[in-house]
Design a protein around this motif. Structure first.
Motif, PDB file in Angstrom:
ATOM      1  N   ALA A  86       0.840  -1.193   0.000  1.00  0.00           N
ATOM      2  CA  ALA A  86       0.000   0.000   0.000  1.00  0.00           C
ATOM      3  C   ALA A  86       0.874   1.241   0.000  1.00  0.00           C
ATOM      4  O   ALA A  86       1.777   1.377   0.817  1.00  0.00           O
ATOM      5  N   PRO A  87       0.636   2.181  -0.917  1.00  0.00           N
ATOM      6  CA  PRO A  87       1.451   3.395  -0.954  1.00  0.00           C
ATOM      7  C   PRO A  87       1.177   4.256   0.269  1.00  0.00           C
ATOM      8  O   PRO A  87       0.052   4.299   0.767  1.00  0.00           O
ATOM      9  N   PRO A  88       2.182   4.958   0.763  1.00  0.00           N
ATOM     10  CA  PRO A  88       1.938   5.868   1.888  1.00  0.00           C
ATOM     11  C   PRO A  88       0.928   6.937   1.476  1.00  0.00           C
ATOM     12  O   PRO A  88       0.884   7.354   0.321  1.00  0.00           O
ATOM     13  N   GLU A  89       0.116   7.379   2.425  1.00  0.00           N
ATOM     14  CA  GLU A  89      -0.882   8.408   2.110  1.00  0.00           C
ATOM     15  C   GLU A  89      -0.200   9.689   1.644  1.00  0.00           C
ATOM     16  O   GLU A  89      -0.669  10.366   0.738  1.00  0.00           O
ATOM     17  N   GLY A 126       6.940  10.401   1.684  1.00  0.00           N
ATOM     18  CA  GLY A 126       8.034  11.320   1.921  1.00  0.00           C
ATOM     19  C   GLY A 126       9.057  11.224   0.808  1.00  0.00           C
ATOM     20  O   GLY A 126       8.978  10.352  -0.060  1.00  0.00           O
ATOM     21  N   ALA A 127      10.012  12.139   0.823  1.00  0.00           N
ATOM     22  CA  ALA A 127      11.029  12.160  -0.216  1.00  0.00           C
ATOM     23  C   ALA A 127      11.774  10.824  -0.255  1.00  0.00           C
ATOM     24  O   ALA A 127      12.253  10.339   0.767  1.00  0.00           O
ATOM     25  N   GLY A 128      11.833  10.249  -1.433  1.00  0.00           N
ATOM     26  CA  GLY A 128      12.603   9.030  -1.624  1.00  0.00           C
ATOM     27  C   GLY A 128      11.943   7.757  -1.171  1.00  0.00           C
ATOM     28  O   GLY A 128      12.545   6.674  -1.287  1.00  0.00           O
ATOM     29  N   GLN A 129      10.706   7.814  -0.662  1.00  0.00           N
ATOM     30  CA  GLN A 129      10.066   6.583  -0.200  1.00  0.00           C
ATOM     31  C   GLN A 129       9.818   5.592  -1.332  1.00  0.00           C
ATOM     32  O   GLN A 129       9.719   4.397  -1.087  1.00  0.00           O
ATOM     33  N   TRP A 130       9.734   6.089  -2.541  1.00  0.00           N
ATOM     34  CA  TRP A 130       9.534   5.190  -3.674  1.00  0.00           C
ATOM     35  C   TRP A 130      10.746   4.298  -3.915  1.00  0.00           C
ATOM     36  O   TRP A 130      10.663   3.299  -4.628  1.00  0.00           O
ATOM     37  N   ARG A 131      11.875   4.665  -3.311  1.00  0.00           N
ATOM     38  CA  ARG A 131      13.084   3.838  -3.434  1.00  0.00           C
ATOM     39  C   ARG A 131      13.146   2.719  -2.389  1.00  0.00           C
ATOM     40  O   ARG A 131      14.033   1.867  -2.449  1.00  0.00           O
ATOM     41  N   VAL A 132      12.231   2.727  -1.424  1.00  0.00           N
ATOM     42  CA  VAL A 132      12.256   1.743  -0.332  1.00  0.00           C
ATOM     43  C   VAL A 132      11.367   0.559  -0.685  1.00  0.00           C
ATOM     44  O   VAL A 132      10.168   0.722  -0.915  1.00  0.00           O
ATOM     45  N   PHE A 133      11.959  -0.639  -0.708  1.00  0.00           N
ATOM     46  CA  PHE A 133      11.218  -1.841  -1.078  1.00  0.00           C
ATOM     47  C   PHE A 133      11.254  -2.852   0.073  1.00  0.00           C
ATOM     48  O   PHE A 133      12.093  -3.746   0.100  1.00  0.00           O
ATOM     49  N   ALA A 134      10.348  -2.673   1.022  1.00  0.00           N
ATOM     50  CA  ALA A 134      10.215  -3.671   2.085  1.00  0.00           C
ATOM     51  C   ALA A 134       9.652  -4.946   1.472  1.00  0.00           C
ATOM     52  O   ALA A 134       8.882  -4.899   0.510  1.00  0.00           O
ATOM     53  N   TRP A 182       2.329   3.829  -8.126  1.00  0.00           N
ATOM     54  CA  TRP A 182       2.505   4.877  -7.126  1.00  0.00           C
ATOM     55  C   TRP A 182       3.973   5.264  -6.996  1.00  0.00           C
ATOM     56  O   TRP A 182       4.295   6.442  -6.755  1.00  0.00           O
ATOM     57  N   ARG A 183       4.876   4.317  -7.210  1.00  0.00           N
ATOM     58  CA  ARG A 183       6.303   4.631  -7.112  1.00  0.00           C
ATOM     59  C   ARG A 183       6.752   5.560  -8.240  1.00  0.00           C
ATOM     60  O   ARG A 183       7.477   6.537  -8.014  1.00  0.00           O
ATOM     61  N   VAL A 184       6.341   5.246  -9.464  1.00  0.00           N
ATOM     62  CA  VAL A 184       6.721   6.083 -10.602  1.00  0.00           C
ATOM     63  C   VAL A 184       6.109   7.477 -10.458  1.00  0.00           C
ATOM     64  O   VAL A 184       6.771   8.499 -10.701  1.00  0.00           O
ATOM     65  N   ALA A 185       4.848   7.537 -10.054  1.00  0.00           N
ATOM     66  CA  ALA A 185       4.186   8.836  -9.872  1.00  0.00           C
ATOM     67  C   ALA A 185       4.859   9.645  -8.769  1.00  0.00           C
ATOM     68  O   ALA A 185       5.073  10.858  -8.913  1.00  0.00           O
ATOM     69  N   ALA A 186       5.210   8.996  -7.656  1.00  0.00           N
ATOM     70  CA  ALA A 186       5.872   9.689  -6.553  1.00  0.00           C
ATOM     71  C   ALA A 186       7.240  10.201  -6.967  1.00  0.00           C
ATOM     72  O   ALA A 186       7.647  11.319  -6.606  1.00  0.00           O
ATOM     73  N   ALA A 187       7.977   9.414  -7.749  1.00  0.00           N
ATOM     74  CA  ALA A 187       9.295   9.840  -8.225  1.00  0.00           C
ATOM     75  C   ALA A 187       9.176  11.086  -9.088  1.00  0.00           C
ATOM     76  O   ALA A 187      10.021  11.991  -9.017  1.00  0.00           O
ATOM     77  N   GLY A 188       8.113  11.152  -9.881  1.00  0.00           N
ATOM     78  CA  GLY A 188       7.927  12.285 -10.769  1.00  0.00           C
ATOM     79  C   GLY A 188       7.523  13.570 -10.072  1.00  0.00           C
ATOM     80  O   GLY A 188       7.550  14.646 -10.673  1.00  0.00           O
ATOM     81  N   ARG A 189       7.138  13.468  -8.804  1.00  0.00           N
ATOM     82  CA  ARG A 189       6.711  14.662  -8.063  1.00  0.00           C
ATOM     83  C   ARG A 189       7.838  15.274  -7.230  1.00  0.00           C
ATOM     84  O   ARG A 189       7.632  16.293  -6.569  1.00  0.00           O
ATOM     85  N   GLU A 190       9.016  14.680  -7.242  1.00  0.00           N
ATOM     86  CA  GLU A 190      10.050  15.103  -6.295  1.00  0.00           C
ATOM     87  C   GLU A 190      10.896  16.287  -6.771  1.00  0.00           C
ATOM     88  O   GLU A 190      11.661  16.832  -5.991  1.00  0.00           O
ATOM     89  N   THR A 191      10.796  16.649  -8.032  1.00  0.00           N
ATOM     90  CA  THR A 191      11.587  17.773  -8.524  1.00  0.00           C
ATOM     91  C   THR A 191      10.799  18.535  -9.590  1.00  0.00           C
ATOM     92  O   THR A 191       9.976  17.953 -10.288  1.00  0.00           O
ATOM     93  N   ALA A 192      11.095  19.829  -9.676  1.00  0.00           N
ATOM     94  CA  ALA A 192      10.450  20.652 -10.697  1.00  0.00           C
ATOM     95  C   ALA A 192      11.222  20.611 -12.010  1.00  0.00           C
ATOM     96  O   ALA A 192      10.711  21.037 -13.048  1.00  0.00           O
ATOM     97  N   ASP A 193      12.457  20.126 -11.962  1.00  0.00           N
ATOM     98  CA  ASP A 193      13.276  20.042 -13.164  1.00  0.00           C
ATOM     99  C   ASP A 193      12.709  18.979 -14.097  1.00  0.00           C
ATOM    100  O   ASP A 193      12.603  17.818 -13.707  1.00  0.00           O
ATOM    101  N   PRO A 194      12.316  19.316 -15.324  1.00  0.00           N
ATOM    102  CA  PRO A 194      11.662  18.339 -16.198  1.00  0.00           C
ATOM    103  C   PRO A 194      12.542  17.143 -16.547  1.00  0.00           C
ATOM    104  O   PRO A 194      12.058  16.007 -16.601  1.00  0.00           O
ATOM    105  N   LEU A 233      13.993   0.209 -10.760  1.00  0.00           N
ATOM    106  CA  LEU A 233      14.064  -0.350  -9.402  1.00  0.00           C
ATOM    107  C   LEU A 233      12.974  -1.390  -9.177  1.00  0.00           C
ATOM    108  O   LEU A 233      13.229  -2.468  -8.630  1.00  0.00           O
ATOM    109  N   PHE A 234      11.761  -1.049  -9.571  1.00  0.00           N
ATOM    110  CA  PHE A 234      10.653  -1.983  -9.375  1.00  0.00           C
ATOM    111  C   PHE A 234      10.932  -3.302 -10.073  1.00  0.00           C
ATOM    112  O   PHE A 234      10.706  -4.376  -9.512  1.00  0.00           O
ATOM    113  N   HIS A 235      11.421  -3.262 -11.314  1.00  0.00           N
ATOM    114  CA  HIS A 235      11.593  -4.489 -12.085  1.00  0.00           C
ATOM    115  C   HIS A 235      12.806  -5.311 -11.659  1.00  0.00           C
ATOM    116  O   HIS A 235      12.957  -6.455 -12.094  1.00  0.00           O
TER     117      HIS A 235
END
Length: 298
Positions: A83-86, A89-97, A160-172, A185-187
């Motif tokens: 389940a994605p965190p509500e 936080g920054a970088g949580q998409w990199r954490v794979f429990a 949710w991981r890809v979407a969260a990664a895309g929200r972490e910076t304004a640089d395109p 990372l996911f694969h």
């Protein structure tokens, strides 16, 4: 009167996590230990205790210190799903429990990857889960239901991981690179589930197939949208955004087939490999670095 020292109790979740990191199937590990798949599944689900000798055997097979198998696995929320965190936080998409799937789903991942959907039987899945066939049908009325449940877990975790990664910076360009990193990372981290999506989505029946195919397409669409923005802003100069994005996506999708258990996995690790893939993706998109004045203004 002789007294014996108590045997240690290894955490089944830790054994399972170590086995998956090594890229070894439940069936293969059971064969190497000379036990049944059902016994190995029971060990991983803490239904069978371990002797010191068996603990050392497993550690040798997985090439890990025996002490690591005594460590408690990361806690989960009891749902067996990622389940994605509500509010990630920054970088949580990199954490794979480790995904603490229920015994049936865990067995199904192993069996489906080994035999394919059409070769798998509910009896074999039940044996791997150390549950009776009627008990399995009580929780999952059909093999189709099992497959759909696993694919939903995989696709939702990826999105949710890809979407969260895309929200972490304004640089395109940085946004696109982070999204590719999340995809790679996911694969590599979720290789068993990812391989099921790649090989067995075609086995899903309607109406679930259309729904899952639509869910699968969201990630390539997110990447294409991010790349298109970078092109409009002059940060990418790729002539064909759609084709290049699909090529990058395909590059990441191939990871479950070669990365787990490979020399690269031992030498590099998923995190470093994902960063390299992100760098390759920038090269493929013909990345234009910002000028010094643009850096100062950012």
């Amino acid at each position: 009167m002789l007294f014996s020292m108590p045997e240690p109790s290894a955490g089944g979740g830790s054994v399972r996590a170590a086995r998956r990191r090594a890229g070894i199937t439940l069936r293969r590990l059971a064969a190497e230990l000379g036990v049944s798949v059902g016994t190995m599944s029971a060990i991983e689900n803490d239904k069978v205790g371990l002797t010191i000798e068996r603990l050392q055997q497993i550690a040798r097979c997985l090439d890990v210190p025996a002490a690591r198998l005594l460590e408690a696995p990361p806690p989960d929320d009891g749902t067996g799903r990622a389940a994605p965190p509500e509010t990630p936080g920054a970088g949580q998409w990199r954490v794979f429990a480790p995904l603490e799937l229920d015994p049936v789903l865990s067995s199904a991942v192993e069996v489906l990857n080994e035999t394919g959907y059409h070769g798998a039987t509910m009896r074999v899945i039940a044996t791997g889960a150390d549950i009776s066939v009627p008990g399995l049908y009580h929780h999952y009325p059909s093999k189709q239901r099992l497959l759909v449940a696993l694919l939903e877990i995989a696709l939702q975790d990826l999105e949710w991981r890809v979407a969260a990664a895309g929200r972490e910076t304004a640089d395109p360009a940085g946004r696109f690179a982070a999204m590719v990193e999340a995809l790679a990372l996911f694969h590599s981290e979720r290789a068993e589930l990812a391989s099921l999506v790649l090989s067995e989505l075609r086995s899903v029946e309607e109406p679930n197939r259309e729904r899952l195919v639509a869910l699968q397409r969201r990630v390539p669409d997110l990447l294409e949208q991010a790349a298109s923005v970078a092109v409009r802003l002059g940060r990418f100069t790729a002539a064909d955004v759609r084709t290049t994005t699909r090529a990058i996506t395909t590059m990441c999708l191939a990871l479950p087939y070669w990365f787990p258990g490979s020399p690269e996995a031992a030498a590099t690790g998923p995190a470093e490999l994902a960063r390299r893939y992100a760098s390759l993706a920038l090269d493929m998109m013909r990345h234009v670095p910002p000028t010094p004045s643009e850096v100062q203004l950012s």
